[in-house]
Design a protein around this motif. Structure first.
Motif, PDB file in Angstrom:
ATOM      1  N   ALA A  18      59.966   1.317 -71.400  1.00 33.86           N
ATOM      2  CA  ALA A  18      60.744   0.257 -70.740  1.00 33.86           C
ATOM      3  C   ALA A  18      60.356   0.131 -69.263  1.00 33.86           C
ATOM      4  CB  ALA A  18      62.239   0.538 -70.874  1.00 33.86           C
ATOM      5  N   HIS A  19      59.231   0.737 -68.896  1.00 35.03           N
ATOM      6  CA  HIS A  19      58.676   0.628 -67.535  1.00 35.03           C
ATOM      7  C   HIS A  19      59.588   1.219 -66.463  1.00 35.03           C
ATOM      8  CE1 HIS A  19      55.657  -1.848 -69.432  1.00 35.03           C
ATOM      9  NE2 HIS A  19      56.607  -2.624 -69.920  1.00 35.03           N
ATOM     10  N   ALA A  20      60.310   2.268 -66.800  1.00 42.25           N
ATOM     11  CA  ALA A  20      61.159   2.938 -65.812  1.00 42.25           C
ATOM     12  C   ALA A  20      60.285   3.631 -64.772  1.00 42.25           C
ATOM     13  CB  ALA A  20      62.064   3.959 -66.499  1.00 42.25           C
ATOM     14  N   THR A  21      60.739   3.595 -63.539  1.00 46.63           N
ATOM     15  CA  THR A  21      60.081   4.357 -62.472  1.00 46.63           C
ATOM     16  C   THR A  21      60.904   5.591 -62.120  1.00 46.63           C
ATOM     17  OG1 THR A  21      61.138   3.021 -60.755  1.00 46.63           O
ATOM     18  CG2 THR A  21      58.950   2.315 -61.521  1.00 46.63           C
ATOM     19  N   VAL A  22      62.157   5.625 -62.588  1.00 47.21           N
ATOM     20  CA  VAL A  22      63.044   6.766 -62.389  1.00 47.21           C
ATOM     21  C   VAL A  22      63.725   7.083 -63.720  1.00 47.21           C
ATOM     22  CG1 VAL A  22      65.070   7.671 -61.179  1.00 47.21           C
ATOM     23  CG2 VAL A  22      63.502   6.125 -59.986  1.00 47.21           C
ATOM     24  N   ILE A  23      63.673   8.359 -64.105  1.00 46.99           N
ATOM     25  CA  ILE A  23      64.392   8.825 -65.297  1.00 46.99           C
ATOM     26  C   ILE A  23      65.240  10.013 -64.869  1.00 46.99           C
ATOM     27  CG2 ILE A  23      64.235   9.787 -67.622  1.00 46.99           C
ATOM     28  CD1 ILE A  23      61.448   8.463 -67.839  1.00 46.99           C
ATOM     29  N   MET A  47      68.295  -3.561 -71.859  1.00 49.11           N
ATOM     30  CA  MET A  47      68.409  -4.222 -73.158  1.00 49.11           C
ATOM     31  C   MET A  47      69.553  -5.221 -73.121  1.00 49.11           C
ATOM     32  SD  MET A  47      68.124  -0.997 -75.817  1.00 49.11           S
ATOM     33  CE  MET A  47      69.342   0.061 -75.039  1.00 49.11           C
ATOM     34  N   SER A  48      69.411  -6.246 -73.912  1.00 45.20           N
ATOM     35  CA  SER A  48      70.519  -7.180 -74.085  1.00 45.20           C
ATOM     36  C   SER A  48      71.615  -6.476 -74.869  1.00 45.20           C
ATOM     37  CB  SER A  48      70.055  -8.425 -74.853  1.00 45.20           C
ATOM     38  OG  SER A  48      69.761  -8.080 -76.203  1.00 45.20           O
ATOM     39  N   SER A  49      72.810  -7.041 -74.870  1.00 46.48           N
ATOM     40  CA  SER A  49      73.914  -6.428 -75.614  1.00 46.48           C
ATOM     41  C   SER A  49      73.602  -6.389 -77.113  1.00 46.48           C
ATOM     42  CB  SER A  49      75.230  -7.157 -75.349  1.00 46.48           C
ATOM     43  OG  SER A  49      75.115  -8.513 -75.699  1.00 46.48           O
ATOM     44  N   GLN A  50      72.898  -7.397 -77.624  1.00 46.05           N
ATOM     45  CA  GLN A  50      72.532  -7.436 -79.038  1.00 46.05           C
ATOM     46  C   GLN A  50      71.541  -6.321 -79.379  1.00 46.05           C
ATOM     47  OE1 GLN A  50      73.918  -9.157 -81.459  1.00 46.05           O
ATOM     48  NE2 GLN A  50      72.579  -8.232 -82.992  1.00 46.05           N
ATOM     49  N   VAL A  51      70.511  -6.153 -78.561  1.00 45.58           N
ATOM     50  CA  VAL A  51      69.524  -5.101 -78.799  1.00 45.58           C
ATOM     51  C   VAL A  51      70.182  -3.726 -78.651  1.00 45.58           C
ATOM     52  CG1 VAL A  51      67.384  -4.034 -77.944  1.00 45.58           C
ATOM     53  CG2 VAL A  51      67.538  -6.516 -78.178  1.00 45.58           C
ATOM     54  N   CYS A  52      71.075  -3.605 -77.696  1.00 45.08           N
ATOM     55  CA  CYS A  52      71.799  -2.350 -77.479  1.00 45.08           C
ATOM     56  C   CYS A  52      72.589  -1.971 -78.737  1.00 45.08           C
ATOM     57  CB  CYS A  52      72.726  -2.521 -76.283  1.00 45.08           C
ATOM     58  SG  CYS A  52      73.219  -1.004 -75.490  1.00 45.08           S
ATOM     59  N   LYS A  53      73.226  -2.944 -79.349  1.00 42.07           N
ATOM     60  CA  LYS A  53      73.986  -2.703 -80.576  1.00 42.07           C
ATOM     61  C   LYS A  53      73.054  -2.358 -81.731  1.00 42.07           C
ATOM     62  CE  LYS A  53      77.163  -4.911 -83.790  1.00 42.07           C
ATOM     63  NZ  LYS A  53      77.856  -6.135 -84.167  1.00 42.07           N
ATOM     64  N   GLN A  89      74.830   2.219 -72.532  1.00 42.17           N
ATOM     65  CA  GLN A  89      75.092   1.140 -71.588  1.00 42.17           C
ATOM     66  C   GLN A  89      73.751   0.642 -71.074  1.00 42.17           C
ATOM     67  OE1 GLN A  89      77.670   3.451 -68.945  1.00 42.17           O
ATOM     68  NE2 GLN A  89      79.332   2.048 -69.496  1.00 42.17           N
ATOM     69  N   SER A  90      73.579  -0.666 -71.069  1.00 43.27           N
ATOM     70  CA  SER A  90      72.316  -1.218 -70.612  1.00 43.27           C
ATOM     71  C   SER A  90      72.532  -2.615 -70.051  1.00 43.27           C
ATOM     72  CB  SER A  90      71.324  -1.276 -71.789  1.00 43.27           C
ATOM     73  OG  SER A  90      70.041  -1.616 -71.329  1.00 43.27           O
ATOM     74  N   ARG A  91      71.753  -2.908 -69.037  1.00 37.27           N
ATOM     75  CA  ARG A  91      71.752  -4.255 -68.467  1.00 37.27           C
ATOM     76  C   ARG A  91      70.307  -4.671 -68.256  1.00 37.27           C
ATOM     77  NH1 ARG A  91      75.447  -4.627 -63.447  1.00 37.27           N
ATOM     78  NH2 ARG A  91      74.453  -6.664 -63.407  1.00 37.27           N
ATOM     79  N   GLU A  92      69.991  -5.845 -68.712  1.00 44.30           N
ATOM     80  CA  GLU A  92      68.633  -6.339 -68.561  1.00 44.30           C
ATOM     81  C   GLU A  92      68.264  -6.403 -67.086  1.00 44.30           C
ATOM     82  OE1 GLU A  92      67.397  -9.257 -71.959  1.00 44.30           O
ATOM     83  OE2 GLU A  92      69.460  -9.750 -71.334  1.00 44.30           O
ATOM     84  N   GLY A  93      67.088  -5.892 -66.776  1.00 43.06           N
ATOM     85  CA  GLY A  93      66.608  -5.893 -65.410  1.00 43.06           C
ATOM     86  C   GLY A  93      67.169  -4.764 -64.555  1.00 43.06           C
ATOM     87  N   ILE A  94      68.108  -3.991 -65.088  1.00 44.32           N
ATOM     88  CA  ILE A  94      68.764  -2.918 -64.327  1.00 44.32           C
ATOM     89  C   ILE A  94      68.400  -1.545 -64.891  1.00 44.32           C
ATOM     90  CG2 ILE A  94      70.972  -1.949 -63.580  1.00 44.32           C
ATOM     91  CD1 ILE A  94      70.396  -4.661 -62.317  1.00 44.32           C
ATOM     92  N   GLY A  95      68.502  -1.381 -66.207  1.00 49.22           N
ATOM     93  CA  GLY A  95      68.198  -0.100 -66.831  1.00 49.22           C
ATOM     94  C   GLY A  95      69.176   0.256 -67.925  1.00 49.22           C
ATOM     95  N   THR A  96      69.014   1.467 -68.435  1.00 52.35           N
ATOM     96  CA  THR A  96      69.789   1.927 -69.587  1.00 52.35           C
ATOM     97  C   THR A  96      70.288   3.348 -69.363  1.00 52.35           C
ATOM     98  OG1 THR A  96      68.459   0.542 -71.053  1.00 52.35           O
ATOM     99  CG2 THR A  96      69.662   2.356 -72.089  1.00 52.35           C
ATOM    100  N   SER A  97      71.469   3.623 -69.901  1.00 54.42           N
ATOM    101  CA  SER A  97      72.046   4.963 -69.893  1.00 54.42           C
ATOM    102  C   SER A  97      72.500   5.286 -71.311  1.00 54.42           C
ATOM    103  CB  SER A  97      73.240   5.024 -68.936  1.00 54.42           C
ATOM    104  OG  SER A  97      73.957   6.228 -69.115  1.00 54.42           O
ATOM    105  N   VAL A  98      72.075   6.446 -71.804  1.00 56.55           N
ATOM    106  CA  VAL A  98      72.549   6.948 -73.097  1.00 56.55           C
ATOM    107  C   VAL A  98      73.241   8.265 -72.817  1.00 56.55           C
ATOM    108  CG1 VAL A  98      71.905   7.732 -75.406  1.00 56.55           C
ATOM    109  CG2 VAL A  98      70.646   5.843 -74.339  1.00 56.55           C
ATOM    110  N   ARG A  99      74.536   8.329 -73.150  1.00 56.70           N
ATOM    111  CA  ARG A  99      75.341   9.524 -72.884  1.00 56.70           C
ATOM    112  C   ARG A  99      75.895  10.040 -74.208  1.00 56.70           C
ATOM    113  NH1 ARG A  99      79.558   7.879 -69.276  1.00 56.70           N
ATOM    114  NH2 ARG A  99      77.973   8.002 -67.667  1.00 56.70           N
TER     115      ARG A  99
END
Length: 181
Positions: A18-23, A47-53, A89-99
């Motif tokens: 997903a082209h992250a520069t920080v993990i 990810m979009s809310s649909q892809v996240c689901k 939790q994910s927002r397009e253009g912002i990033g993703t968090s999996v907890r």
């Protein structure tokens, strides 16, 4: 996934794709609550809310060379087996968090596995990514960040065998993590 370090690696690989520069990888062992919490957070494309689901379904993947995406569904199943859950939790253009949260001493909790090797693998695959690893166990805290290493050795030496060997010793020597209960 047989152990938690493999789940962490799978999620970090998703972040890299997903082209992250920080993990950020956070592990918190809260002994008084008998809780283990893992969080993998990135600043990738999100990810979009649909892809996240859909990412929670075993036969969904965004990878063109795979037929199934089992990383997140397997983590969800493991967490449920251990009286826990997974929040994405994910927002397009912002990033993703999996907890993921689960009971720390649950009989079905998978072993941690070789987290040290997982971290080296991520660094070798993506040496330009700033990898931040944090581990909290009760009142003890450990943090390792590749940005600090990069500032000392420079970008061009980040993937050098001597640097990787030093990183390995640093993490293994100073990380108090992953003891048995």
């Amino acid at each position: 996934m047989r152990d938690l370090s493999m789940s962490i690696l799978d999620l970090a690989m998703n972040s890299i794709r997903a082209h992250a520069t920080v993990i950020e990888i956070k592990v918190a062992e809260t002994l008084e609550w008998n809780e283990l919490e893992l969080e993998i957070k990135d600043n990738g494309v999100g990810m979009s809310s649909q892809v996240c689901k859909e990412a929670t379904y075993p036969f969904f993947t965004t990878k063109s060379n795979h037929r199934v995406g089992l990383g997140i569904p397997l983590l969800i199943e493991r967490a449920k087996q251990c009286e826990g859950n997974v929040l994405i939790q994910s927002r397009e253009g912002i990033g993703t968090s999996v907890r993921a949260k689960m009971k720390l001493n649950h009989l079905d909790r998978p072993p941690f596995g070789n987290i040290h090797q997982t971290l080296y693998t991520i660094i070798q695959i993506a040496p330009t990514v700033n990898l931040i690893y944090m581990h909290q166990k009760g009142s003890l805290n450990y943090q390792f960040e590749t940005l600090s290493v990069r500032e000392v050795v420079g970008e061009e030496l980040m993937n050098h065998p001597n640097t990787i060997a030093w990183v390995k010793r640093e993490i293994e020597t100073n990380d108090f993590s992953f003891t048995s209960y």
